[in-house]
Design a protein around this motif. Structure first.
Motif, PDB file in Angstrom:
ATOM      1  N   ALA A  13     -13.899  90.909-103.505  1.00  0.00           N
ATOM      2  CA  ALA A  13     -12.809  89.719-103.396  1.00  0.00           C
ATOM      3  C   ALA A  13     -13.390  88.644-102.835  1.00  0.00           C
ATOM      4  O   ALA A  13     -13.642  87.303-103.114  1.00  0.00           O
ATOM      5  CB  ALA A  13     -11.569  90.218-102.299  1.00  0.00           C
ATOM      6  N   MET A  14     -14.978  88.897-101.458  1.00  0.00           N
ATOM      7  CA  MET A  14     -15.518  87.955-101.028  1.00  0.00           C
ATOM      8  C   MET A  14     -16.469  87.143-102.076  1.00  0.00           C
ATOM      9  O   MET A  14     -16.659  86.316-102.092  1.00  0.00           O
ATOM     10  CB  MET A  14     -16.410  88.063 -99.541  1.00  0.00           C
ATOM     11  CG  MET A  14     -15.328  88.108 -98.574  1.00  0.00           C
ATOM     12  SD  MET A  14     -15.966  88.232 -97.071  1.00  0.00           S
ATOM     13  CE  MET A  14     -17.108  86.932 -96.799  1.00  0.00           C
ATOM     14  N   ALA A  15     -17.070  87.862-102.935  1.00  0.00           N
ATOM     15  CA  ALA A  15     -17.466  87.584-104.266  1.00  0.00           C
ATOM     16  C   ALA A  15     -17.387  87.168-104.748  1.00  0.00           C
ATOM     17  O   ALA A  15     -17.907  86.175-106.129  1.00  0.00           O
ATOM     18  CB  ALA A  15     -18.584  88.594-104.282  1.00  0.00           C
ATOM     19  N   ARG A  16     -16.293  87.477-105.611  1.00  0.00           N
ATOM     20  CA  ARG A  16     -15.472  86.589-106.551  1.00  0.00           C
ATOM     21  C   ARG A  16     -14.706  85.334-105.582  1.00  0.00           C
ATOM     22  O   ARG A  16     -15.276  84.630-106.714  1.00  0.00           O
ATOM     23  CB  ARG A  16     -13.780  87.271-107.124  1.00  0.00           C
ATOM     24  CG  ARG A  16     -14.025  86.749-107.889  1.00  0.00           C
ATOM     25  CD  ARG A  16     -11.746  87.754-108.262  1.00  0.00           C
ATOM     26  NE  ARG A  16     -11.265  87.763-107.678  1.00  0.00           N
ATOM     27  CZ  ARG A  16     -11.197  89.219-107.015  1.00  0.00           C
ATOM     28  NH1 ARG A  16     -11.638  90.282-107.483  1.00  0.00           N
ATOM     29  NH2 ARG A  16     -10.519  89.612-105.585  1.00  0.00           N
ATOM     30  N   ALA A  17     -14.437  85.200-104.691  1.00  0.00           N
ATOM     31  CA  ALA A  17     -14.260  83.704-104.175  1.00  0.00           C
ATOM     32  C   ALA A  17     -15.007  82.533-103.522  1.00  0.00           C
ATOM     33  O   ALA A  17     -15.283  81.840-104.057  1.00  0.00           O
ATOM     34  CB  ALA A  17     -13.787  83.849-102.498  1.00  0.00           C
ATOM     35  N   HIS A  18     -16.446  83.235-103.549  1.00  0.00           N
ATOM     36  CA  HIS A  18     -17.810  82.388-103.645  1.00  0.00           C
ATOM     37  C   HIS A  18     -18.623  82.555-104.999  1.00  0.00           C
ATOM     38  O   HIS A  18     -18.324  80.981-105.304  1.00  0.00           O
ATOM     39  CB  HIS A  18     -18.809  83.272-103.328  1.00  0.00           C
ATOM     40  CG  HIS A  18     -20.724  82.842-102.938  1.00  0.00           C
ATOM     41  ND1 HIS A  18     -20.468  81.708-101.998  1.00  0.00           N
ATOM     42  CD2 HIS A  18     -21.262  82.897-103.957  1.00  0.00           C
ATOM     43  CE1 HIS A  18     -21.468  81.699-102.477  1.00  0.00           C
ATOM     44  NE2 HIS A  18     -22.176  82.280-103.072  1.00  0.00           N
ATOM     45  N   ALA A  19     -18.032  82.990-105.883  1.00  0.00           N
ATOM     46  CA  ALA A  19     -18.474  82.262-107.731  1.00  0.00           C
ATOM     47  C   ALA A  19     -16.927  80.886-107.700  1.00  0.00           C
ATOM     48  O   ALA A  19     -17.537  80.702-108.817  1.00  0.00           O
ATOM     49  CB  ALA A  19     -18.163  83.818-108.598  1.00  0.00           C
ATOM     50  N   ARG A  21     -15.998  78.804-105.802  1.00  0.00           N
ATOM     51  CA  ARG A  21     -15.961  78.289-105.343  1.00  0.00           C
ATOM     52  C   ARG A  21     -16.950  77.241-105.565  1.00  0.00           C
ATOM     53  O   ARG A  21     -17.308  76.386-106.011  1.00  0.00           O
ATOM     54  CB  ARG A  21     -16.653  78.216-103.725  1.00  0.00           C
ATOM     55  CG  ARG A  21     -15.513  78.552-102.923  1.00  0.00           C
ATOM     56  CD  ARG A  21     -15.783  78.113-102.041  1.00  0.00           C
ATOM     57  NE  ARG A  21     -16.608  79.211-101.128  1.00  0.00           N
ATOM     58  CZ  ARG A  21     -16.472  80.535-100.345  1.00  0.00           C
ATOM     59  NH1 ARG A  21     -14.909  81.104-100.903  1.00  0.00           N
ATOM     60  NH2 ARG A  21     -17.228  81.192-100.274  1.00  0.00           N
ATOM     61  N   GLY A  22     -18.265  78.122-106.111  1.00  0.00           N
ATOM     62  CA  GLY A  22     -19.106  77.431-106.732  1.00  0.00           C
ATOM     63  C   GLY A  22     -18.993  76.834-107.988  1.00  0.00           C
ATOM     64  O   GLY A  22     -19.122  76.413-108.907  1.00  0.00           O
ATOM     65  N   GLN A  23     -17.578  77.502-108.988  1.00  0.00           N
ATOM     66  CA  GLN A  23     -17.784  76.412-110.443  1.00  0.00           C
ATOM     67  C   GLN A  23     -16.698  75.875-109.887  1.00  0.00           C
ATOM     68  O   GLN A  23     -16.796  74.863-110.849  1.00  0.00           O
ATOM     69  CB  GLN A  23     -16.586  77.969-111.277  1.00  0.00           C
ATOM     70  CG  GLN A  23     -17.302  78.994-111.639  1.00  0.00           C
ATOM     71  CD  GLN A  23     -16.484  79.939-112.463  1.00  0.00           C
ATOM     72  OE1 GLN A  23     -15.322  80.258-112.209  1.00  0.00           O
ATOM     73  NE2 GLN A  23     -16.715  80.855-113.029  1.00  0.00           N
ATOM     74  N   VAL A  24     -15.800  75.180-109.147  1.00  0.00           N
ATOM     75  CA  VAL A  24     -15.403  74.035-108.991  1.00  0.00           C
ATOM     76  C   VAL A  24     -16.339  73.111-108.466  1.00  0.00           C
ATOM     77  O   VAL A  24     -15.649  71.849-108.331  1.00  0.00           O
ATOM     78  CB  VAL A  24     -14.517  74.593-107.112  1.00  0.00           C
ATOM     79  CG1 VAL A  24     -13.513  72.643-106.725  1.00  0.00           C
ATOM     80  CG2 VAL A  24     -12.717  75.646-108.468  1.00  0.00           C
ATOM     81  N   LEU A  25     -17.427  73.544-107.529  1.00  0.00           N
ATOM     82  CA  LEU A  25     -18.338  72.623-106.828  1.00  0.00           C
ATOM     83  C   LEU A  25     -19.222  72.309-108.352  1.00  0.00           C
ATOM     84  O   LEU A  25     -19.076  70.950-108.580  1.00  0.00           O
ATOM     85  CB  LEU A  25     -18.802  73.079-105.852  1.00  0.00           C
ATOM     86  CG  LEU A  25     -18.771  73.321-104.740  1.00  0.00           C
ATOM     87  CD1 LEU A  25     -19.583  74.192-103.805  1.00  0.00           C
ATOM     88  CD2 LEU A  25     -18.405  71.941-104.244  1.00  0.00           C
ATOM     89  N   LYS A  26     -19.585  72.899-108.935  1.00  0.00           N
ATOM     90  CA  LYS A  26     -19.914  72.353-109.847  1.00  0.00           C
ATOM     91  C   LYS A  26     -19.292  71.401-110.438  1.00  0.00           C
ATOM     92  O   LYS A  26     -19.759  70.718-111.452  1.00  0.00           O
ATOM     93  CB  LYS A  26     -20.338  73.445-111.077  1.00  0.00           C
ATOM     94  CG  LYS A  26     -21.081  73.272-112.162  1.00  0.00           C
ATOM     95  CD  LYS A  26     -21.606  74.245-113.142  1.00  0.00           C
ATOM     96  CE  LYS A  26     -22.675  73.863-113.975  1.00  0.00           C
ATOM     97  NZ  LYS A  26     -23.075  75.262-114.908  1.00  0.00           N
ATOM     98  N   LEU A  27     -17.967  71.561-110.899  1.00  0.00           N
ATOM     99  CA  LEU A  27     -16.686  71.005-112.248  1.00  0.00           C
ATOM    100  C   LEU A  27     -16.724  69.849-111.627  1.00  0.00           C
ATOM    101  O   LEU A  27     -16.860  68.496-111.963  1.00  0.00           O
ATOM    102  CB  LEU A  27     -15.539  71.550-111.936  1.00  0.00           C
ATOM    103  CG  LEU A  27     -14.783  70.466-112.959  1.00  0.00           C
ATOM    104  CD1 LEU A  27     -15.179  70.516-114.555  1.00  0.00           C
ATOM    105  CD2 LEU A  27     -13.367  71.609-113.139  1.00  0.00           C
ATOM    106  N   ALA A  28     -17.023  69.470-109.967  1.00  0.00           N
ATOM    107  CA  ALA A  28     -16.866  68.650-109.540  1.00  0.00           C
ATOM    108  C   ALA A  28     -17.891  67.300-109.751  1.00  0.00           C
ATOM    109  O   ALA A  28     -17.360  66.801-109.679  1.00  0.00           O
ATOM    110  CB  ALA A  28     -16.771  68.688-107.746  1.00  0.00           C
TER     111      ALA A  28
END
Length: 49
Positions: A13-19, A21-28
């Motif tokens: 779950a932590m690895a999935r949440a990290h991934a 977050r990375g996608q959201v930051l990239k989109l931002a």
């Protein structure tokens, strides 16, 4: 990185949440740096002039 003891489900779950977050930051960053007109830099010309 912080060491912690967790079972496989928590680690997954932590690895999935990290991934995610990375996608959201990239989109931002993509949205912030995209080429779009900046309203403050457009000339202020009245349509009625």
């Amino acid at each position: 990185m912080l060491e912690y003891s967790a079972d496989a489900a928590v680690k997954s779950a932590m690895a999935r949440a990290h991934a995610e977050r990375g996608q959201v930051l990239k989109l931002a960053w993509t949205w912030l740096l995209s080429k779009r007109p900046v309203p403050a830099l457009r000339p202020k010309v009245s349509r009625w002039a």
